[in-house]
Design a protein around this motif. Structure first.
Motif: not given
Length: 105
Positions: A86-89, A54-56, A5-8
């Protein structure tokens, strides 16, 4: 790089040192691919996935690979890698990376 994931705040630690961020990971893979003629072996072992919510999740594994670089040399590397995800979409994406590696004979 589609798994990252391209995050800062993407953090990359390598061999016990802070190496950089998402762009650093991207540059490492570009250099690896650009200097590889052929991958001979890519084995994973001791894989562990830990669902944190649920998301990590976290994923850790050991690896061994052999490749032929552009000079024609065979490079053999052992190491381990750990990812924070992490779960993204509905897709799992890497947001932290911790890697160790060393060449072997």
């Amino acid at each position: 790089m589609t798994h990252y994931l391209d995050v800062d705040d993407h953090i990359l630690f390598g061999d016990g040192q802070y190496w950089g961020n998402y762009q650093t990971v991207n540059d490492i893979w570009k250099n690896f691919i650009g200097d590889t003629q052929e991958i001979l072996v890519w084995n994973l072992s001791n894989e562990h996935i830990n669902l944190l919510s649920n998301n990590s999740a976290s994923y850790i594994t050991e690896y061994y690979n052999q490749r032929i670089n552009n000079k024609g040399d065979t490079i053999k590397v052992r190491g381990s890698v750990g990812y924070g995800l992490i779960k993204v979409k509905s897709e799992w994406r890497i947001v932290t990376t911790n890697v160790s590696h060393f060449e072997v004979d």
